[in-house]
Design an enzyme around this catalytic site. Structure first.
Site, PDB file in Angstrom:
ATOM      1  CE  LYS A  96      -2.149  -1.124   3.875  1.00  0.00           C
ATOM      2  NZ  LYS A  96      -1.642  -2.465   4.250  1.00  0.00           N
ATOM      3  NE  ARG A 156       6.888  -0.567  10.188  1.00  0.00           N
ATOM      4  CZ  ARG A 156       5.742  -0.512   9.507  1.00  0.00           C
ATOM      5  NH1 ARG A 156       5.693   0.104   8.332  1.00  0.00           N
ATOM      6  NH2 ARG A 156       4.657  -1.064   9.984  1.00  0.00           N
ATOM      7  NE  ARG A 161       2.429  -5.165  11.081  1.00  0.00           N
ATOM      8  CZ  ARG A 161       3.454  -5.008  10.235  1.00  0.00           C
ATOM      9  NH1 ARG A 161       4.610  -5.588  10.465  1.00  0.00           N
ATOM     10  NH2 ARG A 161       3.315  -4.261   9.160  1.00  0.00           N
ATOM     11  NE  ARG A 164       7.622  -2.981   5.863  1.00  0.00           N
ATOM     12  CZ  ARG A 164       6.332  -2.645   5.978  1.00  0.00           C
ATOM     13  NH1 ARG A 164       5.652  -2.276   4.892  1.00  0.00           N
ATOM     14  NH2 ARG A 164       5.729  -2.735   7.127  1.00  0.00           N
ATOM     15  NE  ARG A 183      -4.005  -1.460  10.206  1.00  0.00           N
ATOM     16  CZ  ARG A 183      -2.999  -0.928   9.525  1.00  0.00           C
ATOM     17  NH1 ARG A 183      -3.175   0.146   8.809  1.00  0.00           N
ATOM     18  NH2 ARG A 183      -1.839  -1.489   9.553  1.00  0.00           N
TER      19      ARG A 183
HETATM   20  P1  ADP Z   1       1.284  -2.147   7.931  1.00  0.00           P
HETATM   21  O1  ADP Z   1       2.604  -2.357   7.300  1.00  0.00           O
HETATM   22  O2  ADP Z   1       0.847  -3.171   8.894  1.00  0.00           O
HETATM   23  O3  ADP Z   1       0.244  -1.768   6.939  1.00  0.00           O
HETATM   24  P2  ADP Z   1       1.200   0.509   9.078  1.00  0.00           P
HETATM   25  O4  ADP Z   1       2.432   1.281   8.938  1.00  0.00           O
HETATM   26  O5  ADP Z   1       0.033   0.855   8.233  1.00  0.00           O
HETATM   27  O6  ADP Z   1       1.601  -0.995   8.941  1.00  0.00           O
HETATM   28  O7  ADP Z   1       0.711   0.538  10.621  1.00  0.00           O
HETATM   29  C1  ADP Z   1       1.578   0.233  11.680  1.00  0.00           C
HETATM   30  C2  ADP Z   1       0.802   0.103  12.978  1.00  0.00           C
HETATM   31  O8  ADP Z   1       0.118   1.341  13.262  1.00  0.00           O
HETATM   32  C3  ADP Z   1      -0.301  -0.942  12.965  1.00  0.00           C
HETATM   33  O9  ADP Z   1       0.182  -2.217  13.271  1.00  0.00           O
HETATM   34  C4  ADP Z   1      -1.239  -0.401  14.051  1.00  0.00           C
HETATM   35  O10 ADP Z   1      -0.748  -0.647  15.347  1.00  0.00           O
HETATM   36  C5  ADP Z   1      -1.163   1.092  13.838  1.00  0.00           C
HETATM   37  N1  ADP Z   1      -2.206   1.581  12.894  1.00  0.00           N
HETATM   38  C6  ADP Z   1      -2.013   2.139  11.672  1.00  0.00           C
HETATM   39  N2  ADP Z   1      -3.184   2.478  11.106  1.00  0.00           N
HETATM   40  C7  ADP Z   1      -4.152   2.135  11.986  1.00  0.00           C
HETATM   41  C8  ADP Z   1      -5.574   2.216  11.988  1.00  0.00           C
HETATM   42  N3  ADP Z   1      -6.248   2.727  10.931  1.00  0.00           N
HETATM   43  N4  ADP Z   1      -6.232   1.745  13.076  1.00  0.00           N
HETATM   44  C9  ADP Z   1      -5.581   1.236  14.135  1.00  0.00           C
HETATM   45  N5  ADP Z   1      -4.253   1.113  14.200  1.00  0.00           N
HETATM   46  C10 ADP Z   1      -3.536   1.558  13.137  1.00  0.00           C
END
Ligand code: ADP
Ligand code: ZN
Length: 215
Positions: free
Chosen positions: A13, A160, A171, A127, A88
């Site tokens: 994404k 990360r 996750r 990653r 989400r």
């Molecule tokens: P991913 O690579 O899992 O898509 P992101 O960078 O989008 O990771 O998100 C990292 C973390 O931030 C998630 O694991 C969650 O803890 C938090 N997070 C991000 N967006 C949301 C959301 N819309 N609702 C709840 N938690 C979120």
């Protein structure tokens, strides 16, 4: 254009949004990036969110919804946006629908980046990200030219904390239980487009670019 990208962690994404941002001149809004900025800056939101993020769990809806209400009303979002990582949960999707109604805006598309779990685990465990500019690398598919150093800004490239394997598994479990129901939520109202995203990413990019012609 107002687009939502959904898909499991590691579906690409962020990479796709960054790649096509210039084409659409829309704001790329990543809740993950916003939260990580809050954590680094030590804001109240960052302090509240950190524990959830480190565990690979979701940050509570209320915090996210408040954060997004503020973000979507910023001037740069007025010309359109691409949401990456939000909504989400179904609660967040409902809140977004309400917010957009209030602002008299409509979504153009919800794009699901479809990727099998095993691919996700493989991708995320390799990653790496630049701790300065956020550029995304992969030790197998797209390594930095010099080990640990960003090609773009020479910043330090790191893994990360939530890209460690046990956290990745959590996750994914969270994705299947909380986020996957959004697929049906958007499908019901005819807003969902599915794209296979297990390959190199060109198909997804072409698809996202083609949305412009549809509009
Ligand atoms: P991913 O690579 O899992 O898509 P992101 O960078 O989008 O990771 O998100 C990292 C973390 O931030 C998630 O694991 C969650 O803890 C938090 N997070 C991000 N967006 C949301 C959301 N819309 N609702 C709840 N938690 C979120
Ligand atoms: Zn960099």
């Amino acid at each position: 254009m107002r687009i939502i990208l959904i898909g499991p962690p590691g579906a690409g994404k962020g990479t796709q949004a960054a790649a096509i941002k210039g084409k659409y001149e829309v704001a790329h809004i990543s809740t993950g990036d916003m939260l990580r900025e809050n954590v680094s800056a030590g804001t109240e939101l960052g302090l509240e969110a950190k524990g959830f993020m480190d565990a690979g769990s979701l940050v509570p809806d209320e915090l996210i919804i408040n954060m997004m209400r503020g973000r979507l009303s910023q001037p740069d979002a007025a010309g359109g946006f691409m949401l990456d990582g939000f909504p989400r949960t179904v609660t967040q999707a409902e809140a977004l629908d309400e917010l957009m109604d209030e602002m008299s805006l409509a979504l153009d598309a919800v794009v699901l980046l479809d990727v099998p779990d095993e691919t996700v685990v493989g991708r995320l465990s390799s990653r790496r990200v630049c701790s300065s500019c956020g550029a995304i690398y992969n030790t197998k598919a797209h390594p930095t030219k010099a080990e640990g150093i960003c090609d773009v800004c020479s910043g330090g490239v790191i893994q990360r904390d939530d890209d460690k394997e046990d956290v990745i598994r959590n996750r994914l479990a969270v994705y299947h239980s909380k986020t996957a129901p959004l697929v049906e939520y958007y499908d019901k109202t005819g807003r969902l487009h599915r794209v296979g995203a297990a390959g190199a990413g060109d198909a997804v990019r072409r698809y996202l670019e083609s949305l412009k012609d549809v509009k």
